[in-house]
Design an enzyme around this catalytic site. Sequence first.
Site, mmCIF file in Angstrom:
data_model
loop_
_atom_site.group_PDB
_atom_site.id
_atom_site.type_symbol
_atom_site.label_atom_id
_atom_site.label_comp_id
_atom_site.label_asym_id
_atom_site.label_seq_id
_atom_site.Cartn_x
_atom_site.Cartn_y
_atom_site.Cartn_z
ATOM 1 N N HIS A 70 -12.360 47.969 26.605
ATOM 2 C CA HIS A 70 -11.834 49.161 27.273
ATOM 3 C C HIS A 70 -12.763 49.602 28.397
ATOM 4 C CE1 HIS A 70 -8.685 50.113 24.349
ATOM 5 N NE2 HIS A 70 -9.526 49.666 23.438
ATOM 6 N N GLU A 93 -3.046 55.190 29.968
ATOM 7 C CA GLU A 93 -3.537 55.952 28.818
ATOM 8 C C GLU A 93 -4.518 57.046 29.244
ATOM 9 O OE1 GLU A 93 -3.099 52.011 25.981
ATOM 10 O OE2 GLU A 93 -5.082 52.623 26.663
ATOM 11 N N PHE A 123 -17.484 55.306 24.212
ATOM 12 C CA PHE A 123 -16.655 56.313 23.555
ATOM 13 C C PHE A 123 -15.208 55.840 23.534
ATOM 14 C CE2 PHE A 123 -14.153 60.352 24.372
ATOM 15 C CZ PHE A 123 -14.152 60.779 23.045
ATOM 16 N N ALA A 127 -6.533 58.134 24.219
ATOM 17 C CA ALA A 127 -6.447 59.107 25.314
ATOM 18 C C ALA A 127 -5.019 59.477 25.683
ATOM 19 C CB ALA A 127 -7.178 58.555 26.539
#
Length: 174
Positions: A70, A93, A123, A127
Site C-alpha cells: 500500500h 480508497e 499505517f 480508508a
Amino acid sequence: MNLITGLEQLNAATREDAFAALLSCCGSIRWAQRMTEARPFADSSALIGTAERIWRELRPADWLEAFASHPRIGERRAAVPQSAQSAQWSEAEQSGTRHSTPEILAELAEASRAYEEKFGYLFIVCATGKSSEQMLAICRERLGNDYEAELFIAAEEQRKITEIRLRKLIGALR
C-alpha cells in the site's frame, strides 16, 4: 494479464491471471497463491469466506508483506511495485485526503511517520469513506497500542480492504 471482471472469469482464468488479479486485492503472495488454488468459488460469499479464512491462517510476515503493498496515506505510490489496478483502488480508497487542508495532511503525514517508526510498518487503515481528519484521529489513537495488539488491528484493516477489493474485482461493488 487479462482483465478479470466477474466471479466466473476469476474461476475460469489461467493460474497466472487469477494470481495477478488476486494479488491486486491483497499484496501477500502466499494469500494470492492459496486463493488461486482454492478456486472455483461457488459465489461471492464463498470467495469472501475463503479469503478471510486464508488471511487468518497466514503468518505475520505475510501480513507485513501485504501492508507494504500500500502507499502511505496521502501518497500515490507504494514502497513496493503494485499493479495498475491496485494503484487505482488505493487512490480511490484514499479519496478522503483530496479535499484536506495542507495542515491536516501534514499532521497525518507526521502521525504516519511516528506510527511507522514505532511499529516498523506503514499505517494501515481501511480508508474507504473516511476523511483525513478521521484517519488522523485513528492513527493517533492506535499509536497508543503495543506491537502485538496493533499488528492484529492492522491485519483486520487489511482484511477489510481486501474484502472491498474482491467485491470490486467480481463486480459485486462498484
